[in-house]
Design a protein around this motif. Structure first.
Motif, PDB file in Angstrom:
ATOM      1  N   HIS A 127       0.788  -1.233   0.000  1.00  0.00           N
ATOM      2  CA  HIS A 127       0.000   0.000   0.000  1.00  0.00           C
ATOM      3  C   HIS A 127       0.821   1.284   0.000  1.00  0.00           C
ATOM      4  O   HIS A 127       0.318   2.335  -0.362  1.00  0.00           O
ATOM      5  N   ARG A 128       2.059   1.200   0.420  1.00  0.00           N
ATOM      6  CA  ARG A 128       2.861   2.421   0.474  1.00  0.00           C
ATOM      7  C   ARG A 128       3.465   2.749  -0.890  1.00  0.00           C
ATOM      8  O   ARG A 128       4.055   3.819  -1.061  1.00  0.00           O
ATOM      9  N   MET A 129       3.332   1.830  -1.823  1.00  0.00           N
ATOM     10  CA  MET A 129       3.955   2.057  -3.139  1.00  0.00           C
ATOM     11  C   MET A 129       2.989   2.759  -4.090  1.00  0.00           C
ATOM     12  O   MET A 129       1.780   2.745  -3.863  1.00  0.00           O
ATOM     13  N   ARG A 130       3.570   3.295  -5.142  1.00  0.00           N
ATOM     14  CA  ARG A 130       2.765   3.857  -6.230  1.00  0.00           C
ATOM     15  C   ARG A 130       2.718   2.835  -7.364  1.00  0.00           C
ATOM     16  O   ARG A 130       3.555   1.927  -7.391  1.00  0.00           O
ATOM     17  N   ALA A 131       1.767   3.058  -8.278  1.00  0.00           N
ATOM     18  CA  ALA A 131       1.482   2.028  -9.284  1.00  0.00           C
ATOM     19  C   ALA A 131       2.737   1.610 -10.055  1.00  0.00           C
ATOM     20  O   ALA A 131       3.033   0.414 -10.173  1.00  0.00           O
ATOM     21  N   MET A 132       3.493   2.597 -10.535  1.00  0.00           N
ATOM     22  CA  MET A 132       4.654   2.252 -11.369  1.00  0.00           C
ATOM     23  C   MET A 132       5.748   1.560 -10.553  1.00  0.00           C
ATOM     24  O   MET A 132       6.412   0.655 -11.050  1.00  0.00           O
TER      25      MET A 132
ATOM     26  N   ARG B  11      15.503  -3.824  -1.460  1.00  0.00           N
ATOM     27  CA  ARG B  11      15.289  -2.415  -1.770  1.00  0.00           C
ATOM     28  C   ARG B  11      13.826  -2.013  -1.513  1.00  0.00           C
ATOM     29  O   ARG B  11      13.542  -0.980  -0.939  1.00  0.00           O
ATOM     30  N   ARG B  12      12.909  -2.887  -1.956  1.00  0.00           N
ATOM     31  CA  ARG B  12      11.502  -2.554  -1.759  1.00  0.00           C
ATOM     32  C   ARG B  12      11.147  -2.448  -0.280  1.00  0.00           C
ATOM     33  O   ARG B  12      10.492  -1.505   0.163  1.00  0.00           O
ATOM     34  N   GLU B  13      11.603  -3.434   0.477  1.00  0.00           N
ATOM     35  CA  GLU B  13      11.237  -3.471   1.897  1.00  0.00           C
ATOM     36  C   GLU B  13      11.883  -2.318   2.664  1.00  0.00           C
ATOM     37  O   GLU B  13      11.241  -1.712   3.518  1.00  0.00           O
ATOM     38  N   THR B  19       9.798   4.932   4.456  1.00  0.00           N
ATOM     39  CA  THR B  19       8.752   5.920   4.165  1.00  0.00           C
ATOM     40  C   THR B  19       7.643   5.873   5.207  1.00  0.00           C
ATOM     41  O   THR B  19       6.647   6.567   5.088  1.00  0.00           O
ATOM     42  N   ASP B  20       7.841   5.050   6.223  1.00  0.00           N
ATOM     43  CA  ASP B  20       6.843   4.941   7.287  1.00  0.00           C
ATOM     44  C   ASP B  20       7.314   5.763   8.488  1.00  0.00           C
ATOM     45  O   ASP B  20       8.264   5.384   9.184  1.00  0.00           O
ATOM     46  N   TRP B  21       6.651   6.892   8.713  1.00  0.00           N
ATOM     47  CA  TRP B  21       7.123   7.794   9.782  1.00  0.00           C
ATOM     48  C   TRP B  21       7.031   7.125  11.145  1.00  0.00           C
ATOM     49  O   TRP B  21       7.765   7.484  12.070  1.00  0.00           O
ATOM     50  N   ARG B  22       6.157   6.131  11.296  1.00  0.00           N
ATOM     51  CA  ARG B  22       6.024   5.470  12.609  1.00  0.00           C
ATOM     52  C   ARG B  22       7.291   4.690  12.943  1.00  0.00           C
ATOM     53  O   ARG B  22       7.589   4.424  14.091  1.00  0.00           O
ATOM     54  N   ILE B  23       8.008   4.277  11.921  1.00  0.00           N
ATOM     55  CA  ILE B  23       9.279   3.591  12.157  1.00  0.00           C
ATOM     56  C   ILE B  23      10.428   4.595  12.099  1.00  0.00           C
ATOM     57  O   ILE B  23      11.371   4.543  12.885  1.00  0.00           O
ATOM     58  N   LEU B  24      10.274   5.533  11.161  1.00  0.00           N
ATOM     59  CA  LEU B  24      11.362   6.486  10.921  1.00  0.00           C
ATOM     60  C   LEU B  24      11.594   7.417  12.118  1.00  0.00           C
ATOM     61  O   LEU B  24      12.744   7.677  12.498  1.00  0.00           O
ATOM     62  N   ALA B  25      10.482   7.868  12.721  1.00  0.00           N
ATOM     63  CA  ALA B  25      10.614   8.835  13.829  1.00  0.00           C
ATOM     64  C   ALA B  25      11.394   8.244  15.013  1.00  0.00           C
ATOM     65  O   ALA B  25      12.373   8.845  15.462  1.00  0.00           O
ATOM     66  N   PRO B  26      10.996   7.071  15.526  1.00  0.00           N
ATOM     67  CA  PRO B  26      11.792   6.521  16.637  1.00  0.00           C
ATOM     68  C   PRO B  26      13.231   6.213  16.247  1.00  0.00           C
ATOM     69  O   PRO B  26      14.148   6.391  17.053  1.00  0.00           O
ATOM     70  N   MET B  27      13.403   5.797  14.987  1.00  0.00           N
ATOM     71  CA  MET B  27      14.779   5.496  14.553  1.00  0.00           C
ATOM     72  C   MET B  27      15.640   6.758  14.558  1.00  0.00           C
ATOM     73  O   MET B  27      16.795   6.743  14.964  1.00  0.00           O
ATOM     74  N   PHE B  28      15.031   7.849  14.122  1.00  0.00           N
ATOM     75  CA  PHE B  28      15.757   9.127  14.113  1.00  0.00           C
ATOM     76  C   PHE B  28      16.090   9.553  15.543  1.00  0.00           C
ATOM     77  O   PHE B  28      17.213   9.964  15.845  1.00  0.00           O
ATOM     78  N   ILE B  29      15.091   9.416  16.413  1.00  0.00           N
ATOM     79  CA  ILE B  29      15.304   9.820  17.814  1.00  0.00           C
ATOM     80  C   ILE B  29      16.414   8.981  18.439  1.00  0.00           C
ATOM     81  O   ILE B  29      17.310   9.498  19.104  1.00  0.00           O
TER      82      ILE B  29
END
Lengths: 374, 487
Positions: A127-132, B11-13, B19-29
């Motif tokens: 869900h976090r990805m875009r179509a392409m 790379r995808r994972e 891009t998930d701020w719920r993970i990114l924020a604590p990691m940054f802190i």
């Protein structure tokens, strides 16, 4: 060996040429192996799957030719998804064998996964990805070059009306859009074989139409499609052949017309008269068996309408009996399907009971119907 | 195995995670704020304790903590890898791709490992940099390049162990909830290791740093074993087939009994058994020789362990003087009164050790089983070489002769007991290896049940009778031999 220096000089070129011929022949062979598998692109023999004591699929044998669309119909838990997963080389059969485009689903599982496009029952998107991005990910796993994948993705997104939504994240897509992008995922590597599990589920009529049109186009492009569906209209309109599965077994198989004849008997014709029906009934004696009789109508089974009906009309005209109408009674695929699986839900108390019952099923649906019909 | 597939999945994972701020924020802190806070707290610590040297002892530990907290985040992402995708119904599409199980597993493993590890390294870097700038003396006193290296390695290996374990859990459960519950099996031992490391770091002796290096080594071995286990046990078929988190004890019992009643090599599934009744005669005559042949590798490993123990004990006895054992060496020549009670006590102890080391081997990859013959033979080697170091001759029979010690104290019962101990160790090793790579045809569960069934059978029908026999010899005959030779 070499006549002169010129021969000596070009000898390496011969080897290079030979190398190209061999590699090209091999790659062509691969394409041919996919493309010329005209006998059957999908071939399953006695495919059987057990999960512990539970037999999910029982010795299913199936053949689907190139360019053919086959619908796999059956109630929930009939073994359709397990069959598709085995054919898609995700599950290994407990026994039996299957080949997809000539590749064995066990010994050549990776090749099978490469030639198959699988639309799963649930879209299951990232869900976090875009179509392409999403399509690029699956394209890369299928071994596609990024550029080719982007071009194909663009073409498919446009075809399915998702191009304008390509910059949106997939979690913002509607149910129908999610189903469409999942279908595009299955098509991204342009596979010769497609397994489509409920392709139009959750779609609005317009989107469903788009997807059906796409399936029809794929069929025209000689793609082989195994369609798992509950939608009888879809199966009726899209499929060349219908396979009904129940209790992990194939209980009926054929074209719609064949199934109708096989399971519901010969066509029934209804004759409506502007006179009492007894007179017409007498005329049918020796011509066709009477199915039902009303005040001013008579229904009869007609094995050969082209021969029987003109004779009957002639006799009626000769006796001066006024005919209002003569028509074949419509019998839908739903009637056929329900005749096979109607009692399934009633008997679905436990899987064991169902499995035991299925174990007692005779080999053909015809005999089975004789058993269960009152 | 395709490297590009591993890279694509990773790379995808990683992209998803970052891009998930719920993970990114604590990691940054944890990567930037926590180290800076801890460095700024150093001033308070110095003022409170009033001694730079004492505070500097804490510096490596704080660095360990700064690295461990973000690294422990790897558990969250790793536990989610397979089971999370399964819950979101996105796994089947991934499993339908033409990539190998190994590529899929490693892609998931790396993707779970990279973000927390990068965060941990960043945190440690920020901590070191800030400390070096703000308190250069404290930094110089508290952290040497060797300390920094060992701490970085401790964090890295621990993260790999946690992630590899969590990915195994994730691929064997059907819900994130169940995976989270099972995570305590990873977190609790890891927390214990961190506590041990903290004691060793704060203690800061030359020996404690050697122990920390040994911990790094052990964690590396464990990480490799867990990755190997995960790859061996990972099976896309099992992930999709597993529908319910249901423990069917009756089924487990039936399978175990099938493996117990009749011997077939590992990999032969229960439905291929002939389901005959257990027969001791068949077991001793046909199945035991076959079993011993099939156990060649674990037997060889156990034998190597025994020989290593013997050589190590011999080396220690020759090289070091172990004061604690002086009393024992001084009593060579004396023996207890022969008694049935002594024999039974010795036999029961051996039987208990064989059973417990075998069963516990399951949880530590066979380490317990490996230790039993190693320690037993090390004792023999130590005493014999200590006697030789004290001037005893290997070629004469007298009070200080190692040869006489072996003939009197070891040979009468040891001729039975020691080979039986090696057999017991081999059985335990096989149990420990059951988790790592199930043979073709077996699931991990079947492999464990099979190994446990063989252990039980051999324990009951071979180890127990032979340990009883050797115990009785040790209780009744060995003392007589000792008296006869030493009087």
């Amino acid at each position: 060996m070499f006549a002169n220096r010129y021969d000596l000089a070009i000898a390496p070129l011969h080897f290079i040429l030979l190398y190209f011929i061999i590699t090209q022949t091999n790659s062509n062979y691969r394409c041919v192996a996919h493309g010329d598998w005209e006998q059957s692109m999908i071939e399953a023999v006695q495919l059987h799957k057990e999960f512990g004591a539970f037999q999910a699929v029982r010795e299913i044998s199936l053949q689907v030719a190139e360019g053919e669309v086959v619908a796999l119909l059956g109630p929930n838990g009939a073994g359709k998804t397990t069959t598709v997963r085995m054919l898609g080389a995700i599950l290994k059969p407990s026994s039996g064998a299957a080949r997809i485009a000539g590749y064995d689903v066990v010994a050549q599982a990776r090749e099978v996964r490469h030639v198959v496009g699988l639309l799963t029952e649930f879209p299951g998107l990232y869900h976090r990805m875009r179509a392409m991005e999403y399509l690029a990910f699956f394209g890369a796993l299928q071994g596609m070059q990024a550029r080719a994948c982007a071009q194909r993705g663009e073409q498919l997104l446009k075809q399915f009306g998702l191009w304008d939504a390509r910059e949106k994240r997939l979690d913002s897509y509607s149910k129908g859009m999610k189903q469409k992008i999942a279908l595009i995922r299955a098509l991204i590597h342009d596979p010769p074989v497609l397994f489509l599990d409920e392709p139009t589920t959750a779609m609005d009529p317009h989107s469903a139409r788009t997807v059906r049109d796409a399936i029809a186009e794929l069929r025209a492009a000689r793609r082989t499609i195994l369609l798992t569906t509950h939608n009888l209209v879809e199966a009726e309109t899209l499929a060349d052949r219908i396979v009904v599965v129940r209790g992990g077994q194939i209980v009926a198989e054929g074209t719609r017309a064949e199934l109708t004849r096989q399971l519901l008997g010969e066509p029934v014709w209804e004759l409506r008269l502007a006179a009492p029906s007894e007179r017409a009934a007498a005329l049918l004696d020796g011509l066709a068996p009477i199915e039902a009789l009303g005040d001013d109508w008579v229904q009869y089974r007609c094995i050969d309408a082209r021969a029987i009906n003109p004779q009957l009309i002639g006799r009626l005209a000769a006796r001066g009996i006024p005919v209002v109408s003569l028509a074949e009674l419509p019998r839908s695929l739903e009637d056929v399907y329900l005749s096979i699986v109607a009692d399934d839900n009633a008997e679905r108390g436990t899987w064991n009971a169902s499995a035991e019952r299925a174990a007692a099923l005779p080999a053909t649906a015809e005999i089975y119907l004789e058993e269960v019909q009152p | 195995m395709s490297v590009s597939a591993i890279r694509t999945i990773t790379r995808r994972e990683v992209g998803d995670t970052l891009t998930d701020w719920r993970i990114l924020a604590p990691m940054f802190i944890l990567a930037f704020i926590l180290p800076l806070l801890l460095v700024s707290a150093a001033n308070f610590a110095i003022r409170f304790i009033g001694d730079d040297a004492t505070v500097s002892l804490m510096v490596p530990f704080v660095m360990l903590l700064v690295g461990f907290i973000p690294a422990s985040f790897s558990l969250i992402t790793a536990l989610e890898t397979f089971v999370g995708e399964r819950e979101r119904n996105s796994l089947e599409a991934l499993l339908a791709m033409p990539i190998s199980d190994g590529a899929l597993y490693l892609g998931k493993l790396f993707s779970s490992l990279l973000p927390p590890l990068i965060s941990a390294f960043t945190a440690m870097g920020v901590f070191c940099g800030a400390l070096a700038l703000a308190y250069p003396d404290l930094f110089a006193q508290g952290l040497t390049p060797q300390y920094i290296l060992v701490i970085v390695l401790l964090i890295t290996t621990k993260a790999v162990v946690m992630v590899a374990s969590a990915v195994i859990i994730s691929s064997h459960t059907t819900s994130v909830r169940a995976a989270n519950l099972l995570a305590s099996f990873v977190l609790l031992p890891t927390a214990s290791v961190v506590q041990l490391e903290a004691i060793l770091i704060i203690g800061r002796t030359a020996r404690s740093w050697s122990v920390l290096w040994i911990i790094v080594l052990l964690l590396t071995v464990m990480a490799i074993a867990l990755i190997r286990t995960g790859m061996g046990a990972f099976n896309r078929e099992e992930i999709l087939s597993r529908e319910h988190e249901q423990l069917n004890l009756r089924q487990v019992g039936r399978t175990w009994m099938t493996f117990f009643r009749e011997y077939r090599p590992a990999g032969v599934t229960p439905d291929q058994y002939s389901h005959v009744k257990f027969s001791p005669a068949r077991f001793y005559r046909h199945e035991l020789p076959q079993l011993l042949r099939d156990y060649r590798l674990p037997l060889a490993v156990a034998l190597i362990a025994a020989l290593s123990g013997l050589l190590s004990g011999g080396y220690i006895g020759t090289t070091y003087h172990v004061g604690l054992l002086d009393n024992y060496l001084a009593n060579i020549g004396s023996a207890p009164q022969p008694s049935l009670g002594l024999g039974l006590y010795v036999a029961l102890n051996n039987i208990r050790v064989a059973a417990l080391s075998g069963v516990f081997s399951l949880f530590v990859f066979g380490v317990f089983a490996f230790l039993v013959p190693a320690v037993a033979f090390a004792q023999v080697g130590f005493v014999a070489s200590s006697l030789a170091r004290q001037g005893g001759s290997w070629f004469t029979l007298d009070h200080s002769s190692p040869l006489q010690f072996l003939l009197a104290y070891v040979l009468p019962h040891g001729i039975i007991e020691l080979p039986v101990a090696i057999l017991g160790a081999a059985m335990g090793l096989r149990v420990g290896a059951a988790l790592m790579s199930p043979p073709k045809g077996f699931t991990v569960g079947q492999n464990i049940l099979w190994a446990l069934a063989q252990l039980a059978k051999v324990w009951l029908f071979v180890l127990v009778p032979l340990f009883l026999l050797s115990g009785l010899i040790e209780g009744l005959i060995t003392p007589l031999v000792v008296v006869a030779l030493y009087s």
